[in-house]
Design a protein around this motif. Sequence first.
Motif, PDB file in Angstrom:
ATOM      1  N   ILE A 116      -8.736   7.256  23.724  1.00 59.00           N
ATOM      2  CA  ILE A 116      -7.314   6.904  23.994  1.00 59.00           C
ATOM      3  C   ILE A 116      -7.172   5.467  23.498  1.00 59.00           C
ATOM      4  O   ILE A 116      -7.948   4.456  24.025  1.00 59.00           O
ATOM      5  N   ALA A 117      -6.185   5.342  22.768  1.00 56.47           N
ATOM      6  CA  ALA A 117      -5.913   3.714  22.418  1.00 56.47           C
ATOM      7  C   ALA A 117      -4.496   3.363  22.850  1.00 56.47           C
ATOM      8  O   ALA A 117      -3.436   4.062  22.308  1.00 56.47           O
ATOM      9  N   VAL A 118      -4.347   2.360  23.536  1.00 56.92           N
ATOM     10  CA  VAL A 118      -3.073   1.616  23.810  1.00 56.92           C
ATOM     11  C   VAL A 118      -2.951   0.480  22.912  1.00 56.92           C
ATOM     12  O   VAL A 118      -3.590  -0.335  23.097  1.00 56.92           O
ATOM     13  N   LEU A 119      -1.976   0.685  21.985  1.00 63.94           N
ATOM     14  CA  LEU A 119      -1.569  -0.407  21.143  1.00 63.94           C
ATOM     15  C   LEU A 119      -0.303  -0.861  21.076  1.00 63.94           C
ATOM     16  O   LEU A 119       0.878  -0.215  21.773  1.00 63.94           O
ATOM     17  N   ASN A 120      -0.122  -1.934  20.289  1.00 65.23           N
ATOM     18  CA  ASN A 120       1.343  -2.375  19.906  1.00 65.23           C
ATOM     19  C   ASN A 120       1.453  -3.000  18.703  1.00 65.23           C
ATOM     20  O   ASN A 120       0.368  -3.620  17.962  1.00 65.23           O
ATOM     21  N   LEU A 121       2.418  -2.427  17.819  1.00 68.66           N
ATOM     22  CA  LEU A 121       2.414  -2.677  16.300  1.00 68.66           C
ATOM     23  C   LEU A 121       2.662  -3.929  15.947  1.00 68.66           C
ATOM     24  O   LEU A 121       2.377  -4.459  14.816  1.00 68.66           O
ATOM     25  N   VAL A 122       2.939  -5.168  16.733  1.00 75.00           N
ATOM     26  CA  VAL A 122       3.059  -6.402  16.290  1.00 75.00           C
ATOM     27  C   VAL A 122       2.124  -7.349  16.956  1.00 75.00           C
ATOM     28  O   VAL A 122       1.740  -8.502  16.487  1.00 75.00           O
ATOM     29  N   CYS A 123       1.091  -6.600  17.568  1.00 75.44           N
ATOM     30  CA  CYS A 123      -0.291  -7.492  18.240  1.00 75.44           C
ATOM     31  C   CYS A 123      -1.035  -7.858  17.120  1.00 75.44           C
ATOM     32  O   CYS A 123      -1.636  -6.945  16.750  1.00 75.44           O
ATOM     33  N   PRO A 124      -1.446  -8.978  16.824  1.00 74.60           N
ATOM     34  CA  PRO A 124      -2.436  -9.226  16.002  1.00 74.60           C
ATOM     35  C   PRO A 124      -3.652  -8.672  16.298  1.00 74.60           C
ATOM     36  O   PRO A 124      -4.623  -8.378  15.322  1.00 74.60           O
ATOM     37  N   ASP A 125      -4.268  -8.822  17.500  1.00 77.17           N
ATOM     38  CA  ASP A 125      -5.441  -8.130  17.875  1.00 77.17           C
ATOM     39  C   ASP A 125      -5.619  -6.697  17.822  1.00 77.17           C
ATOM     40  O   ASP A 125      -6.688  -6.022  17.371  1.00 77.17           O
ATOM     41  N   THR A 126      -4.580  -6.054  17.894  1.00 77.57           N
ATOM     42  CA  THR A 126      -4.201  -4.434  17.621  1.00 77.57           C
ATOM     43  C   THR A 126      -4.491  -4.453  16.225  1.00 77.57           C
ATOM     44  O   THR A 126      -5.210  -3.406  15.807  1.00 77.57           O
ATOM     45  N   ARG A 127      -3.730  -5.117  15.282  1.00 78.00           N
ATOM     46  CA  ARG A 127      -3.769  -4.848  13.885  1.00 78.00           C
ATOM     47  C   ARG A 127      -5.049  -4.843  13.618  1.00 78.00           C
ATOM     48  O   ARG A 127      -5.833  -4.140  12.736  1.00 78.00           O
ATOM     49  N   ARG A 128      -6.107  -6.144  13.870  1.00 77.79           N
ATOM     50  CA  ARG A 128      -7.345  -6.453  13.439  1.00 77.79           C
ATOM     51  C   ARG A 128      -8.319  -5.131  13.953  1.00 77.79           C
ATOM     52  O   ARG A 128      -9.068  -4.925  13.246  1.00 77.79           O
ATOM     53  N   TRP A 129      -8.046  -4.728  15.186  1.00 76.96           N
ATOM     54  CA  TRP A 129      -8.854  -3.533  15.631  1.00 76.96           C
ATOM     55  C   TRP A 129      -8.450  -2.467  14.875  1.00 76.96           C
ATOM     56  O   TRP A 129      -9.480  -1.643  14.241  1.00 76.96           O
ATOM     57  N   TRP A 130      -7.241  -2.168  14.544  1.00 77.16           N
ATOM     58  CA  TRP A 130      -7.076  -0.962  13.764  1.00 77.16           C
ATOM     59  C   TRP A 130      -7.543  -1.066  12.338  1.00 77.16           C
ATOM     60  O   TRP A 130      -7.898  -0.098  11.755  1.00 77.16           O
ATOM     61  N   GLU A 131      -7.262  -2.175  11.486  1.00 73.56           N
ATOM     62  CA  GLU A 131      -7.931  -2.335  10.124  1.00 73.56           C
ATOM     63  C   GLU A 131      -9.280  -2.152  10.239  1.00 73.56           C
ATOM     64  O   GLU A 131     -10.023  -1.497   9.084  1.00 73.56           O
ATOM     65  N   THR A 132      -9.988  -2.439  11.296  1.00 79.29           N
ATOM     66  CA  THR A 132     -11.324  -2.585  11.242  1.00 79.29           C
ATOM     67  C   THR A 132     -11.993  -0.920  11.504  1.00 79.29           C
ATOM     68  O   THR A 132     -13.029  -0.323  10.980  1.00 79.29           O
ATOM     69  N   ASN A 133     -11.337  -0.266  12.553  1.00 74.16           N
ATOM     70  CA  ASN A 133     -11.751   0.995  12.887  1.00 74.16           C
ATOM     71  C   ASN A 133     -11.082   2.338  12.481  1.00 74.16           C
ATOM     72  O   ASN A 133     -11.410   3.403  12.632  1.00 74.16           O
ATOM     73  N   TRP A 134      -9.501   2.229  11.890  1.00 76.72           N
ATOM     74  CA  TRP A 134      -8.878   3.243  11.669  1.00 76.72           C
ATOM     75  C   TRP A 134      -9.614   4.041  10.561  1.00 76.72           C
ATOM     76  O   TRP A 134      -9.527   5.335  10.574  1.00 76.72           O
ATOM     77  N   PRO A 135     -10.317   3.495   9.457  1.00 74.42           N
ATOM     78  CA  PRO A 135     -11.118   4.560   8.641  1.00 74.42           C
ATOM     79  C   PRO A 135     -12.221   5.355   9.274  1.00 74.42           C
ATOM     80  O   PRO A 135     -12.203   6.623   8.888  1.00 74.42           O
ATOM     81  N   VAL A 136     -12.806   4.833  10.313  1.00 74.57           N
ATOM     82  CA  VAL A 136     -13.678   5.572  10.887  1.00 74.57           C
ATOM     83  C   VAL A 136     -13.227   6.610  11.834  1.00 74.57           C
ATOM     84  O   VAL A 136     -13.492   7.802  11.833  1.00 74.57           O
ATOM     85  N   ILE A 137     -12.201   5.884  12.408  1.00 69.59           N
ATOM     86  CA  ILE A 137     -11.367   7.161  13.282  1.00 69.59           C
ATOM     87  C   ILE A 137     -10.852   8.440  12.645  1.00 69.59           C
ATOM     88  O   ILE A 137     -11.212   9.562  13.101  1.00 69.59           O
ATOM     89  N   ASP A 138     -10.184   8.075  11.405  1.00 69.19           N
ATOM     90  CA  ASP A 138      -9.670   8.994  10.679  1.00 69.19           C
ATOM     91  C   ASP A 138     -10.648   9.986  10.045  1.00 69.19           C
ATOM     92  O   ASP A 138     -10.576  11.395  10.173  1.00 69.19           O
ATOM     93  N   GLU A 139     -11.905   9.357   9.511  1.00 69.97           N
ATOM     94  CA  GLU A 139     -13.045  10.271   9.288  1.00 69.97           C
ATOM     95  C   GLU A 139     -13.617  11.154  10.464  1.00 69.97           C
ATOM     96  O   GLU A 139     -13.847  12.374  10.184  1.00 69.97           O
ATOM     97  N   MET A 140     -13.804  10.523  11.577  1.00 66.64           N
ATOM     98  CA  MET A 140     -14.380  11.306  12.564  1.00 66.64           C
ATOM     99  C   MET A 140     -13.413  12.569  13.179  1.00 66.64           C
ATOM    100  O   MET A 140     -13.635  13.671  13.422  1.00 66.64           O
TER     101      MET A 140
END
Length: 168
Positions: A26-50
Amino acid sequence: MAAYNFDLRDATTLNLGSTTAPHTLIAVLNLVCPDTRRWWETNWPVIDEMVELGRLQAHLKFWNKPKPALENGNLAQDAIDYTQPQAALSYVQAVFDHQDELRELPAEAVPGFLTTNFDAHSQAAAKKVAAAVANDVVTNGVATVPTLIFDDRKYTGDSLPFVRPVLD
């Protein structure tokens, strides 16, 4: 018994993956939060794959956090169409890709920016979604974005994990 109790209805959450997946995020995010974007960019490819491999069920919640620096993200989140999850994911990625531009805009320019760049408009259910997510945040003691719950364990700030080691 689960330590966290989120409303995971499709009307308030982007739900991805199989209900029989061995891991849950469960990920609680905000679309203009820089920390959220950094986490997303690093992890989204793996999340999508899994998710595709059936190893992870992911629930994405977008919090309209009452913080001036996140106001434009709150406006952008109101345009997420939860009835079209794949289109919503494409929109989320596109907004992250243009986050710097979105952050710099005055709030009154955001709706026009979203329409021009993404053909996105505030959804009729936006207020109900925002209220449901706000309730989830209070109920589950979420104070920051991003906040992640992996297999019923909460991560925030410096404890945010890279997804692959958690899933391997």
